[in-house]
Design a protein around this motif. Structure first.
Motif, short mmCIF file in Angstrom:
data_model
loop_
_atom_site.label_atom_id
_atom_site.label_comp_id
_atom_site.label_asym_id
_atom_site.label_seq_id
_atom_site.Cartn_x
_atom_site.Cartn_y
_atom_site.Cartn_z
N ALA A 194 0.79 -1.17 -0.02
CA ALA A 194 0.03 -0.04 -0.01
C ALA A 194 0.81 1.23 -0.12
CB ALA A 194 -0.84 -0.07 1.11
N ASP A 195 1.94 1.37 0.35
CA ASP A 195 2.80 2.37 0.42
C ASP A 195 3.58 2.34 -0.98
OD1 ASP A 195 4.82 0.29 0.61
OD2 ASP A 195 5.63 0.86 2.59
N ASP A 196 3.38 1.75 -1.78
CA ASP A 196 4.02 1.87 -3.02
C ASP A 196 3.42 3.33 -3.67
OD1 ASP A 196 4.30 1.65 -6.37
OD2 ASP A 196 4.88 -0.48 -5.67
N PRO A 197 4.56 4.14 -4.35
CA PRO A 197 4.17 5.39 -4.84
C PRO A 197 3.22 5.45 -6.02
CG PRO A 197 6.35 4.82 -5.57
CD PRO A 197 5.89 3.77 -4.61
N ARG A 198 2.78 4.01 -6.37
CA ARG A 198 1.78 3.92 -7.35
C ARG A 198 0.32 4.39 -7.02
NH1 ARG A 198 5.37 0.26 -8.42
NH2 ARG A 198 6.24 -0.43 -10.45
N PHE A 199 0.16 4.21 -5.66
CA PHE A 199 -1.01 4.37 -4.99
C PHE A 199 -1.12 5.63 -4.17
CE2 PHE A 199 -0.16 -0.60 -4.92
CZ PHE A 199 -1.01 -0.61 -5.64
N THR A 200 -2.51 6.26 -4.01
CA THR A 200 -2.63 7.38 -3.14
C THR A 200 -3.43 6.83 -2.19
OG1 THR A 200 -2.59 9.13 -5.09
CG2 THR A 200 -3.75 9.60 -3.15
N VAL A 201 -3.33 6.84 -0.94
CA VAL A 201 -3.91 6.17 0.06
C VAL A 201 -4.58 7.25 0.98
CG1 VAL A 201 -3.88 4.60 2.16
CG2 VAL A 201 -2.51 3.99 -0.10
N THR A 202 -5.99 7.16 1.31
CA THR A 202 -6.29 8.29 2.17
C THR A 202 -7.17 7.35 3.48
OG1 THR A 202 -8.36 8.57 0.72
CG2 THR A 202 -6.47 10.07 0.60
N GLY A 203 -7.48 8.00 4.35
CA GLY A 203 -8.36 7.43 5.63
C GLY A 203 -7.23 6.76 6.57
N ASP A 204 -7.98 5.59 7.30
CA ASP A 204 -7.24 4.72 8.34
C ASP A 204 -6.45 3.96 7.51
OD1 ASP A 204 -6.70 3.51 10.38
OD2 ASP A 204 -8.53 3.66 11.49
N VAL A 205 -5.39 3.99 7.70
CA VAL A 205 -4.34 3.11 6.99
C VAL A 205 -4.16 1.83 7.77
CG1 VAL A 205 -1.85 2.75 6.51
CG2 VAL A 205 -2.72 5.15 5.95
N SER A 206 -4.39 1.72 9.05
CA SER A 206 -4.44 0.49 9.82
C SER A 206 -5.60 -0.43 9.33
CB SER A 206 -4.49 1.02 11.23
OG SER A 206 -5.87 1.36 11.57
N VAL A 207 -6.63 0.25 9.20
CA VAL A 207 -7.89 -0.55 8.45
C VAL A 207 -7.41 -1.36 6.92
CG1 VAL A 207 -10.16 -0.66 7.68
CG2 VAL A 207 -9.63 0.88 9.63
N LEU A 208 -6.80 -0.55 6.30
CA LEU A 208 -6.36 -0.70 4.87
C LEU A 208 -5.29 -2.23 5.17
CD1 LEU A 208 -6.03 -0.96 1.87
CD2 LEU A 208 -4.42 0.83 2.20
N THR A 209 -4.27 -1.94 6.34
CA THR A 209 -3.18 -2.88 6.32
C THR A 209 -3.80 -4.00 6.89
OG1 THR A 209 -1.75 -1.11 6.86
CG2 THR A 209 -1.26 -3.26 7.95
N SER A 210 -5.02 -3.94 7.84
CA SER A 210 -5.38 -5.28 8.34
C SER A 210 -6.12 -6.07 7.40
CB SER A 210 -6.69 -5.07 9.46
OG SER A 210 -5.81 -4.35 10.59
N TRP A 211 -7.02 -5.46 6.37
CA TRP A 211 -7.47 -6.04 5.27
C TRP A 211 -6.62 -6.77 4.20
CZ3 TRP A 211 -11.61 -7.74 2.61
CH2 TRP A 211 -11.52 -7.87 1.16
N LEU A 212 -5.56 -6.14 3.82
CA LEU A 212 -4.59 -6.57 3.22
C LEU A 212 -3.91 -7.77 3.78
CD1 LEU A 212 -2.81 -3.26 1.54
CD2 LEU A 212 -4.71 -4.96 0.45
N ALA A 213 -3.69 -7.65 5.10
CA ALA A 213 -3.10 -8.78 5.64
C ALA A 213 -3.93 -9.97 5.61
CB ALA A 213 -2.56 -8.56 7.15
N ALA A 214 -5.10 -9.90 5.77
CA ALA A 214 -6.10 -10.88 6.02
C ALA A 214 -6.37 -11.51 4.48
CB ALA A 214 -7.59 -10.41 6.35
N THR A 215 -6.24 -10.80 3.44
CA THR A 215 -6.71 -11.15 1.98
C THR A 215 -5.27 -11.74 1.23
OG1 THR A 215 -6.71 -9.07 1.39
CG2 THR A 215 -8.88 -10.11 2.10
N ALA A 216 -4.25 -11.74 1.67
CA ALA A 216 -3.07 -11.84 1.01
C ALA A 216 -3.32 -13.56 0.53
CB ALA A 216 -1.77 -11.87 2.10
N PHE A 217 -3.01 -13.44 -0.74
CA PHE A 217 -3.34 -14.86 -1.36
C PHE A 217 -2.03 -15.75 -1.55
CE2 PHE A 217 -7.04 -16.13 -3.85
CZ PHE A 217 -6.62 -17.13 -4.66
#
Length: 335
Positions: free
Chosen positions: A312-335
């Motif tokens: 999510a911290d890749d410069p290709r992305f613009t992230v707004t809001g609660d980063v911890s929620v995004l991080t939790s989501w990505l950790a849970a859905t790692a394929f």
């Protein structure tokens, strides 16, 4: 009729169609151009479905032989312009054929013992063995019209002893599963491990399995993956549709605190919302008004983010809001 003749005729027809369609009005009367194209479309409409699918495939092959650019894009639009794209099943099979060839060519040049950086603990031999196993598993399921789960370990693999022979083994498996998928009615009911309990489930699943693992190989070799934006958008939706059926994803997602994540593709304008928590997992093809976190970026990169191949911290992305929620989501859905 030989393949060479068929390819030549398709290429000639494609070039004539593009020339008529793009010709300046002062060179060719627009009404005449429309009449010629309508006559051609009427003739193609008389072809049986199998021949229409074959012609669409030949047009795409013609386009892929051209360098990237406006002319290639115009050629790729011909099947849709003549209504040859009615069979989504065949489109997925065509796309798989193209991706699998890239995959085989990519891994053929790699050291089997080299690490796959996006799959910790895996080598290229492991990556090829995994994907080739998927080929043989899907081919078995569709061939037998499986009505219940069959584990991949129950399927004969005929895996070579020498990892250097794995790419050829991979190519044979790809040809075999594609041959099976192309000759079976996609509406045939059967067991699948996803939402769609038909044969039609498997080419779509295989396409994105191949795309992501091709990206694994390319990233590990220091190359940048290239994913068509429309294909990537479909891949994000396929992932969200099947997530509740993939237990290794559904279970960690069920443990997440209340939240929502919006993905927005900057190149296509499409958005998706994934919600989770006490109400369970749900998703929609739109952006909710007040999500916990938002990620914007090109569709291809969002697909790789969804599968854990981008961070999510890749410069290709613009992230707004609660980063911890995004991080939790990505950790849970790692394929």
């Amino acid at each position: 009729m030989s393949d060479a003749l068929l390819n030549a005729l398709a290429e000639a027809l494609a070039d004539v169609v593009i020339s008529i369609d793009t010709c300046d009005d002062d060179v060719l009367d627009p009404d005449t151009a429309v009449k010629w194209l309508e006559t051609t479309g009427s003739l193609l409409d008389r072809l049986p479905p199998a021949d229409r699918r074959e012609l669409a495939r030949l047009f795409r092959r013609t386009a892929r032989r051209r360098p990237e650019g406006a002319r290639r894009d115009e050629l790729l639009r011909i099947p849709d312009g003549f209504g040859l794209d009615d069979d989504q099943h065949e489109l997925y099979c065509d796309a798989i054929e193209h991706i699998e060839r890239r995959f085989v060519a990519t891994v053929r040049d790699a050291d089997p013992a080299a690490p796959v950086t996006t799959c910790p603990g895996w080598t290229f031999a492991d990556l090829v063995r995994h994907h080739g196993t998927t080929h043989r598993w899907m081919e078995h399921l569709v061939r037998t019209r499986a009505c219940e789960r069959v584990r991949s370990r129950e399927i004969p693999l005929d895996l070579p002893d020498d990892p250097a022979a794995f790419p050829d083994w991979l190519a044979r498996g790809a040809d075999s599963v594609l041959g099976m998928l192309r000759k079976v009615d996609p509406d045939t009911p059967m067991w699948s491990n996803g939402a769609d309990q038909r044969v039609a489930y498997f080419p779509r699943r295989l396409l994105f399995e191949a795309l992501v693992h091709l990206a694994d190989a390319e990233l590990s070799l220091g190359r940048e993956p290239s994913v068509d934006p429309g294909t990537a958008a479909d891949g994000i939706e396929e992932f969200l549709e099947n997530l509740p059926y993939f237990s290794w994803l559904a279970e960690p997602v069920s443990r997440l605190a209340n939240g929502s994540v919006v993905l927005t593709a900057t190149d296509t304008g499409a958005s998706w919302t994934a919600g989770f928590g006490e109400r369970g997992f749900r998703w929609s093809k739109s952006a909710t008004a007040a999500p916990s976190a938002c990620v914007e970026g090109p569709a291809g990169d969002l697909l790789l983010l969804t599968y854990g191949r981008r961070s999510a911290d890749d410069p290709r992305f613009t992230v707004t809001g609660d980063v911890s929620v995004l991080t939790s989501w990505l950790a849970a859905t790692a394929f």
